[in-house]
Design a protein around this motif. Structure first.
Motif, PDB file in Angstrom:
ATOM      1  N   ASN A 189       0.840  -1.200   0.000  1.00 23.69           N
ATOM      2  CA  ASN A 189       0.000   0.000   0.000  1.00 23.69           C
ATOM      3  C   ASN A 189       0.876   1.253   0.000  1.00 23.69           C
ATOM      4  OD1 ASN A 189      -2.857  -1.075   2.044  1.00 23.69           O
ATOM      5  ND2 ASN A 189      -2.444  -1.304  -0.111  1.00 23.69           N
ATOM      6  N   PHE A 190       0.363   2.277  -0.662  1.00 19.96           N
ATOM      7  CA  PHE A 190       1.003   3.587  -0.685  1.00 19.96           C
ATOM      8  C   PHE A 190       0.378   4.376   0.475  1.00 19.96           C
ATOM      9  CE2 PHE A 190       1.258   7.703  -3.480  1.00 19.96           C
ATOM     10  CZ  PHE A 190       2.069   8.289  -2.527  1.00 19.96           C
ATOM     11  N   LEU A 191       1.160   4.627   1.521  1.00 18.09           N
ATOM     12  CA  LEU A 191       0.659   5.268   2.732  1.00 18.09           C
ATOM     13  C   LEU A 191       1.126   6.716   2.783  1.00 18.09           C
ATOM     14  CD1 LEU A 191      -0.942   4.533   5.378  1.00 18.09           C
ATOM     15  CD2 LEU A 191       1.298   4.265   6.461  1.00 18.09           C
ATOM     16  N   PRO A 195      -3.100   4.324  -6.252  1.00 21.96           N
ATOM     17  CA  PRO A 195      -3.050   5.093  -7.505  1.00 21.96           C
ATOM     18  C   PRO A 195      -3.700   4.382  -8.686  1.00 21.96           C
ATOM     19  CG  PRO A 195      -0.937   5.197  -6.369  1.00 21.96           C
ATOM     20  CD  PRO A 195      -1.763   4.181  -5.643  1.00 21.96           C
ATOM     21  N   GLU A 196      -3.526   3.054  -8.757  1.00 18.41           N
ATOM     22  CA  GLU A 196      -4.101   2.334  -9.900  1.00 18.41           C
ATOM     23  C   GLU A 196      -5.629   2.363  -9.882  1.00 18.41           C
ATOM     24  OE1 GLU A 196      -3.232  -0.600  -6.594  1.00 18.41           O
ATOM     25  OE2 GLU A 196      -2.232   1.082  -7.589  1.00 18.41           O
ATOM     26  N   LEU A 197      -6.216   2.524  -8.685  1.00 16.64           N
ATOM     27  CA  LEU A 197      -7.679   2.613  -8.567  1.00 16.64           C
ATOM     28  C   LEU A 197      -8.152   4.058  -8.391  1.00 16.64           C
ATOM     29  CD1 LEU A 197      -8.316  -0.380  -6.102  1.00 16.64           C
ATOM     30  CD2 LEU A 197      -8.456  -0.375  -8.609  1.00 16.64           C
ATOM     31  N   ARG A 198      -7.187   4.991  -8.307  1.00 17.07           N
ATOM     32  CA  ARG A 198      -7.487   6.411  -8.079  1.00 17.07           C
ATOM     33  C   ARG A 198      -8.349   6.592  -6.833  1.00 17.07           C
ATOM     34  NH1 ARG A 198      -8.631   8.780 -14.206  1.00 17.07           N
ATOM     35  NH2 ARG A 198      -6.662   8.026 -15.093  1.00 17.07           N
ATOM     36  N   SER A 199      -7.938   5.887  -5.754  1.00 18.93           N
ATOM     37  CA  SER A 199      -8.717   5.945  -4.513  1.00 18.93           C
ATOM     38  C   SER A 199      -7.825   6.304  -3.342  1.00 18.93           C
ATOM     39  CB  SER A 199      -9.405   4.603  -4.240  1.00 18.93           C
ATOM     40  OG  SER A 199      -8.448   3.600  -3.949  1.00 18.93           O
ATOM     41  N   SER A 200      -8.433   6.850  -2.304  1.00 19.64           N
ATOM     42  CA  SER A 200      -7.728   7.202  -1.076  1.00 19.64           C
ATOM     43  C   SER A 200      -8.685   7.020   0.092  1.00 19.64           C
ATOM     44  CB  SER A 200      -7.237   8.655  -1.133  1.00 19.64           C
ATOM     45  OG  SER A 200      -6.666   9.038   0.095  1.00 19.64           O
TER      46      SER A 200
END
Length: 452
Positions: free
Chosen positions: A370-372, A402-407
């Motif tokens: 995960n990108f945290l 990023p690949e799902l454009r979600s946060s």
């Protein structure tokens, strides 16, 4: 001094010593080196000891590759070894639930700061004080080990459970923790529900002026862990608890009350701000309008929240995972604390002093890869007590995909700091912090009410 070649020869000789023999007895190990430099054996005590105490400074470990998440703390290292003794040789089977006393899960970690220079260096910050972030990381690791001990059976078998940190109650530092004095963390399961349990940990450090155990208590922490079935992911029943002593019964009652309060809090719907609270909202926003519309006339002793912000980002690596393959909660707490500390330092202009951690809920798990992103700000300050101004820092952890454009928000952490008395005497001033938007003002009101 000798020639460079002779010095190099001495260095190679010194660092290439080989063990002469290895003795192993009663879960302890002793290495003796065959060398002219040392005439006496060098004893190194392994993690498991006959009195149940874990030595934080033990240097004899199994290869790091055997356990996840062990690079960041020698205590986490020791606790993985203690935990592995439960699982390495224990068959995982469906067993009947049993009832255990708190003493069955009691675990102690000893930090020999007074005599172990290497250990002391790993926990020392630039101001020769203890790194609180590493201590928070160790507390979570110890709570995890205690939860595993409680959920195992008397015959050594274990059930297929996933145990994760659900929340941490407010932790208040009762007295400063020294880096040159031995430290002990002790804890046990104090309360059990159907699929959750509370673990209470006490950080103890004696001092010459401490005449009783209560005066040695530096910090108390209550962790809540929940159990999930490893196959279905649903809530799983766990061993119950049988308090025996009066103190254990009192701790159970206190934990039961906290659990009821948590349920009430979760059940409350977020109400609309109205009536008197509208006035509070407008008062907070009044000063920010001056910053936006007439900045030259704004109070020089105030600053907007957005101007105190810091952030950092990281990719969650496999070395940071727990035994279930997700990111270790203690690692997240340490990273959040260190960002909060940096934020308070940049804001106050002098090294801050830790005061407390507010209640933490672990809302969503964080996975390897995960990108945290951690975002921090000074949310508000309390300046009524000029000798001890308080700086309240918020750190929000976002899991980015990023690949799902979600946060998504994984955790929100709230830390309180103050500044040293010497800094105040030398002219350090803590500024008032002003929300610049309605959303920020609502967060400030929410945190102030939670503190009360």
């Amino acid at each position: 001094m000798g020639s460079p070649s002779s010095r190099l020869h001495c260095m190679i000789k010194r660092f290439s010593r080989k063990p002469h023999y290895l003795l192993k007895y009663e879960n302890q190990m002793v290495f003796q080196f065959s060398t002219d430099t040392f005439s006496d054996p060098i004893p190194v005590v392994c993690t498991r000891r006959s009195n149940g105490t874990i030595d934080a400074g033990c240097s004899i470990r199994k290869p790091i590759s055997l356990w996840p998440g062990m690079y960041h703390s020698p205590v986490t290292n020791a606790l993985w070894e203690a935990r592995s003794s439960i699982f390495e040789n224990a068959p995982i089977v469906e067993t009947d639930l049993i009832s255990k006393t708190p003493c069955k899960s009691r675990t102690i970690v000893l930090y020999k700061f007074s005599s172990d220079y290497v250990l002391r260096e790993q926990y020392r910050n630039p101001w020769n004080e203890i790194r609180i972030g590493k201590l928070l990381e160790d507390l979570d690791a110890l709570a995890g080990t205690i939860s595993f001990k409680h959920c195992s059976s008397y015959d050594g078998t274990t059930r297929p459970l996933i145990l994760v940190t659900a929340s941490v109650d407010k932790m208040l530092l009762k007295k400063p923790i020294r880096i040159d004095t031995d430290l002990t963390i002790e804890g046990a399961v104090t309360w059990v529900g159907r699929s959750s349990m509370e673990i209470q940990l006490e950080v103890m450090q004696s001092s010459p002026e401490a005449s009783s155990t209560s005066e040695s208590l530096a910090l108390t922490a209550n962790f809540t862990f929940v159990a999930r079935d490893s196959k279905t992911g649903k809530s799983a029943l766990i061993n119950q608890i049988s308090p025996e002593t009066e103190k254990e019964k009192l701790l159970w009652e206190e934990a039961e009350e906290r659990n009821k309060m948590r349920k009430i809090k979760r059940g409350e719907q977020k109400k609309e701000i109205q009536g008197e609270e509208v006035n509070r909202l407008n008062e907070l926003l009044a000063e920010s309008r001056i910053f936006c519309d007439m900045p030259a006339l704004a109070d020089r002793d105030s600053i907007l929240i957005k101007d105190t912000c810091l952030q950092n980002s990281l990719i969650c690596q496999p070395q940071q995972r727990n035994i279930h393959g997700r990111i270790f909660g203690g690692f997240l707490m340490r990273r959040a604390f260190e960002l909060a500390y940096t934020t308070a330092y940049a804001f106050a202009g002098s090294a801050p002093c830790f005061v407390e951690v507010d209640h933490v809920d672990f809302l969503k798990p964080v996975d390897v890869g995960n990108f945290l992103r951690l975002k921090s700000c000074v949310l508000y300050t309390e300046l009524e007590n000029s000798s001890k101004p308080l700086i309240n820092v918020e750190v929000v952890a976002h899991v980015m995909r990023p690949e799902l454009r979600s946060s998504e928000v994984s955790n929100s952490f709230y830390f309180t700091f103050t500044v040293q008395q010497d800094s105040l005497r030398h002219g350090t001033r803590v500024r008032n912090v002003v929300p610049g938007t309605e959303e920020e003002a609502r967060r400030v009101i929410e945190r102030m009410d939670a503190e009360k």
